[in-house]
Write a protein that holds these residues in place. Structure first.
Motif, PDB file in Angstrom:
ATOM      1  N   ILE A   1     -44.858  21.414  19.402  1.00 13.46           N
ATOM      2  CA  ILE A   1     -44.223  21.901  20.507  1.00 13.46           C
ATOM      3  C   ILE A   1     -44.931  23.824  20.518  1.00 13.46           C
ATOM      4  N   PRO A   2     -45.315  23.929  20.870  1.00 16.70           N
ATOM      5  CA  PRO A   2     -45.565  25.134  21.287  1.00 16.70           C
ATOM      6  C   PRO A   2     -44.335  26.797  21.279  1.00 16.70           C
ATOM      7  N   HIS A   3     -45.235  27.700  21.108  1.00 15.68           N
ATOM      8  CA  HIS A   3     -43.879  28.469  20.599  1.00 15.68           C
ATOM      9  C   HIS A   3     -44.299  29.701  20.156  1.00 15.68           C
ATOM     10  N   GLY A   4     -43.945  30.758  20.452  1.00 11.54           N
ATOM     11  CA  GLY A   4     -44.574  32.340  19.680  1.00 11.54           C
ATOM     12  C   GLY A   4     -43.929  32.559  18.792  1.00 11.54           C
ATOM     13  N   LYS A   5     -43.734  34.137  18.665  1.00 11.94           N
ATOM     14  CA  LYS A   5     -43.472  34.189  16.247  1.00 11.94           C
ATOM     15  C   LYS A   5     -42.080  34.328  17.239  1.00 11.94           C
ATOM     16  N   ILE A   6     -41.126  33.514  16.327  1.00 13.23           N
ATOM     17  CA  ILE A   6     -40.036  33.681  16.506  1.00 13.23           C
ATOM     18  C   ILE A   6     -39.185  34.596  15.284  1.00 13.23           C
ATOM     19  N   ARG A   7     -38.295  35.232  15.400  1.00 14.79           N
ATOM     20  CA  ARG A   7     -37.716  36.151  13.975  1.00 14.79           C
ATOM     21  C   ARG A   7     -36.058  35.786  13.798  1.00 14.79           C
ATOM     22  N   ILE A   8     -35.479  35.290  13.105  1.00 14.50           N
ATOM     23  CA  ILE A   8     -33.768  35.814  12.928  1.00 14.50           C
ATOM     24  C   ILE A   8     -33.810  35.771  12.373  1.00 14.50           C
ATOM     25  N   CYS A   9     -31.466  36.371  12.657  1.00 15.05           N
ATOM     26  CA  CYS A   9     -31.193  36.938  11.622  1.00 15.05           C
ATOM     27  C   CYS A   9     -29.786  36.465  11.306  1.00 15.05           C
ATOM     28  N   PHE A  10     -29.301  36.356  10.307  1.00 20.79           N
ATOM     29  CA  PHE A  10     -27.953  36.106  10.159  1.00 20.79           C
ATOM     30  C   PHE A  10     -27.208  37.271   9.643  1.00 20.79           C
ATOM     31  N   THR A  11     -26.185  38.108  10.070  1.00 18.35           N
ATOM     32  CA  THR A  11     -25.549  38.891  10.183  1.00 18.35           C
ATOM     33  C   THR A  11     -24.041  38.947   8.813  1.00 18.35           C
ATOM     34  N   PRO A  12     -23.801  40.295   8.749  1.00 12.73           N
ATOM     35  CA  PRO A  12     -21.872  39.792   7.898  1.00 12.73           C
ATOM     36  C   PRO A  12     -21.021  40.864   8.917  1.00 12.73           C
ATOM     37  N   ASP A  13     -19.818  40.907   8.835  1.00 12.97           N
ATOM     38  CA  ASP A  13     -19.084  41.619   9.478  1.00 12.97           C
ATOM     39  C   ASP A  13     -18.928  41.330  11.301  1.00 12.97           C
ATOM     40  N   GLU A  14     -19.077  40.528  11.113  1.00 17.98           N
ATOM     41  CA  GLU A  14     -19.177  40.550  12.989  1.00 17.98           C
ATOM     42  C   GLU A  14     -17.902  41.034  13.909  1.00 17.98           C
ATOM     43  N   GLU A  15     -16.973  39.939  12.379  1.00 18.02           N
ATOM     44  CA  GLU A  15     -15.913  39.210  13.159  1.00 18.02           C
ATOM     45  C   GLU A  15     -14.983  41.059  13.602  1.00 18.02           C
ATOM     46  N   ILE A  16     -14.925  41.847  12.439  1.00 22.81           N
ATOM     47  CA  ILE A  16     -14.251  43.667  11.851  1.00 22.81           C
ATOM     48  C   ILE A  16     -15.446  44.358  13.500  1.00 22.81           C
ATOM     49  N   GLY A  17     -16.484  44.137  13.984  1.00 20.85           N
ATOM     50  CA  GLY A  17     -17.011  44.878  14.751  1.00 20.85           C
ATOM     51  C   GLY A  17     -18.362  45.924  14.355  1.00 20.85           C
ATOM     52  N   ARG A  18     -18.594  45.349  13.177  1.00 21.85           N
ATOM     53  CA  ARG A  18     -19.683  45.983  12.577  1.00 21.85           C
ATOM     54  C   ARG A  18     -21.159  45.396  12.265  1.00 21.85           C
ATOM     55  N   GLY A  19     -20.936  43.979  12.536  1.00 20.05           N
ATOM     56  CA  GLY A  19     -22.506  42.929  12.953  1.00 20.05           C
ATOM     57  C   GLY A  19     -23.053  43.390  12.807  1.00 20.05           C
ATOM     58  N   ALA A  20     -23.635  44.820  14.050  1.00 19.46           N
ATOM     59  CA  ALA A  20     -24.605  44.985  14.425  1.00 19.46           C
ATOM     60  C   ALA A  20     -24.972  46.563  13.951  1.00 19.46           C
ATOM     61  N   HIS A  21     -23.991  47.183  12.825  1.00 18.47           N
ATOM     62  CA  HIS A  21     -24.217  48.520  12.538  1.00 18.47           C
ATOM     63  C   HIS A  21     -24.866  48.921  11.832  1.00 18.47           C
ATOM     64  N   LYS A  22     -25.445  48.168  10.433  1.00 20.36           N
ATOM     65  CA  LYS A  22     -26.530  48.135   9.781  1.00 20.36           C
ATOM     66  C   LYS A  22     -27.900  47.591  10.141  1.00 20.36           C
ATOM     67  N   PHE A  23     -27.775  47.154  11.045  1.00 21.46           N
ATOM     68  CA  PHE A  23     -29.010  45.437  11.663  1.00 21.46           C
ATOM     69  C   PHE A  23     -30.256  46.819  12.239  1.00 21.46           C
ATOM     70  N   ASN A  24     -31.253  46.740  11.140  1.00 20.42           N
ATOM     71  CA  ASN A  24     -32.428  47.321  11.364  1.00 20.42           C
ATOM     72  C   ASN A  24     -33.417  46.827  12.778  1.00 20.42           C
ATOM     73  N   VAL A  25     -32.994  47.607  13.793  1.00 19.20           N
ATOM     74  CA  VAL A  25     -34.238  46.375  15.067  1.00 19.20           C
ATOM     75  C   VAL A  25     -35.257  46.844  14.969  1.00 19.20           C
ATOM     76  N   GLU A  26     -35.768  47.916  14.391  1.00 17.77           N
ATOM     77  CA  GLU A  26     -37.182  48.217  14.122  1.00 17.77           C
ATOM     78  C   GLU A  26     -38.009  46.898  13.027  1.00 17.77           C
ATOM     79  N   LYS A  27     -37.310  46.036  11.979  1.00 20.79           N
ATOM     80  CA  LYS A  27     -37.315  45.944  11.245  1.00 20.79           C
ATOM     81  C   LYS A  27     -37.533  44.760  11.722  1.00 20.79           C
TER      82      LYS A  27
END
Length: 413
Positions: A165-191
């Motif tokens: 099955i062909p695919h490009g590079k795929i990145r995944i991320c599992f995060t903490p604290d989404e349910e209290i509105g902070r799931g993206a607060h320390k998400f390193n988009v550049e990384k």
């Protein structure tokens, strides 16, 4: 495509781990027990063959599935959160498996007479004949968003095991604290390094969302003057009565229980008061940015009007924006929604494109430079004892992820 029992086993192994977040904590993750699942996911990602598996000091887990095609393909990502809501207990989750659901009432807990009934939860009717995973009536289930984690993990494993099955590079991320509105607060988009991503955090099968509320929090403080009630004439100022005037001056029908679709609202979430001081906590929501700003202005104008009725400043308001409608950031790159829609159609899922009456990590991530629509994870009745998820919906979500990877690679051939 995906093994049904494998998905069931994986999902149950996740939901049995308590990962409830805590809004009162200032740490990230907000609870130490979130590390239990985060560390398990790191180990599992390595075992299924993903590369660049990392976990940072805040428990954000990232990993890479390298491209298997020679041509350039944009890096895409998939994101889910592993915390569960503080609204209902996630301790000692004991899932029940209902095979070949007959469309009738499901007894979640006989002793406490807790029934999951299609008479009340009409969505159940569409899953007749399928396999449902429910709670035992004493906890939530955790499909929000451990179903999403299950689907991402299973899809990555499938792509590793099926290199044709062909695919490009795929990145995944599992995060903490989404349910209290902070799931993206320390998400390193550049990384993370993806051009766009998808949160696997929607509800029923087919949901595809790229609009959410604009959101703000308002705290109204009312000051009174406490005087002995026997000698209070023309002296006492009861802050609770002034607060009542404020509450009653807002549009009564523009509250959560009277709105739907793209209709916004004012939601009084907390009152705490006495004669001397009353504090009102509100959340303000609207999909339309102009209407959103008008709602905030209405509250500020109301405070000014009430103040003018008294000889002193008796009421104040503080409004803080929380997040904004990601439509603004997704519409310029609508091909990413089109790809998701096509992926659903190719695996025989009918897309249900609608606005989210809430927030999502994808909204914050979109404004951080990572456009991020939301795809169904399959669960229903989140945040409580009536939560359930059809296994077939998790299978289909897994297929959507795999198909999205393939379609993206083929689009850029």
């Amino acid at each position: 495509m995906t093994n049904k029992q494998h998905i069931i086993d994986r999902f149950i192994s996740y939901v049995k781990i308590d990962t409830q977040s805590d809004p009162k904590s200032t740490d990230t993750p907000s609870t130490k027990k979130q590390w239990d699942l985060a560390n398990k996911l790191v180990q599992e990602l390595k075992e299924i063959g993903l590369q660049e598996v990392t976990i940072d000091e805040h428990a954000y887990v990232m990993a890479t599935l390298p491209a298997n095609v020679p041509h350039e393909v944009p890096v895409i990502g998939f994101v889910s959160h592993f915390d569960t809501t503080p609204d209902f207990t996630g301790t000692n989750v004991n899932p029940q498996i209902i095979e070949n659901y007959d469309g009738k009432d499901i007894v979640l807990n006989k002793e406490k007479d807790i029934i999951l009934s299609p008479d009340y939860f009409e969505d159940l009717e569409q899953y007749k004949g399928q396999t449902l995973i429910t709670t035992d009536g004493t906890t939530l289930l955790g499909a929000d968003d451990k179903a999403g984690i299950t689907e991402i993990m299973t899809a990555m494993e499938y792509l590793v095991d099926n290199p044709e099955i062909p695919h490009g590079k795929i990145r995944i991320c599992f995060t903490p604290d989404e349910e209290i509105g902070r799931g993206a607060h320390k998400f390193n988009v550049e990384k993370f390094g993806a051009e766009w991503a998808y949160t696997m955090d929607g509800s029923q099968i087919g949901e595809l969302e790229y609009e959410n509320f604009n959101a703000a929090q308002a705290v109204v403080k009312v000051s009174g003057k406490s005087v002995h009630p026997g000698y209070a004439k023309d002296k006492m100022v009861n802050s609770m009565y002034i607060a009542q005037d404020f509450i009653n001056s807002l549009p009564r029908m523009e509250t959560p229980e009277h709105t739907e679709g793209r209709q916004g609202f004012f939601h009084l979430s907390s009152i705490n008061g006495d004669v001397e001081e009353t504090i009102l906590e509100y959340i303000i929501r609207d999909h339309d940015k102009t209407h959103f700003e008008a709602r905030k202005q209405m509250m500020q104008d109301l405070v000014s009007d009430i103040c003018s009725q008294y000889e002193r400043d008796c009421i104040s308001i503080e409004i803080k924006d929380q997040y904004f409608n990601m439509r603004e950031k997704v519409e310029p790159v609508m091909h990413i929604v089109d790809l998701a829609q096509k992926a659903m159609e190719e695996v025989d899922v009918t897309p249900i494109i609608k606005p989210i009456r809430g927030g999502t990590d994808g909204a914050q991530l979109s404004f951080m430079g990572l456009p991020c629509p939301n795809i169904f994870a399959g669960g229903h009745n989140f945040h409580g004892k009536y939560e359930y998820v059809p296994v077939e919906s998790m299978q289909k979500a897994t297929e959507v992820i795999v198909k999205l990877a393939e379609l993206t690679a083929r689009k850029y051939e």
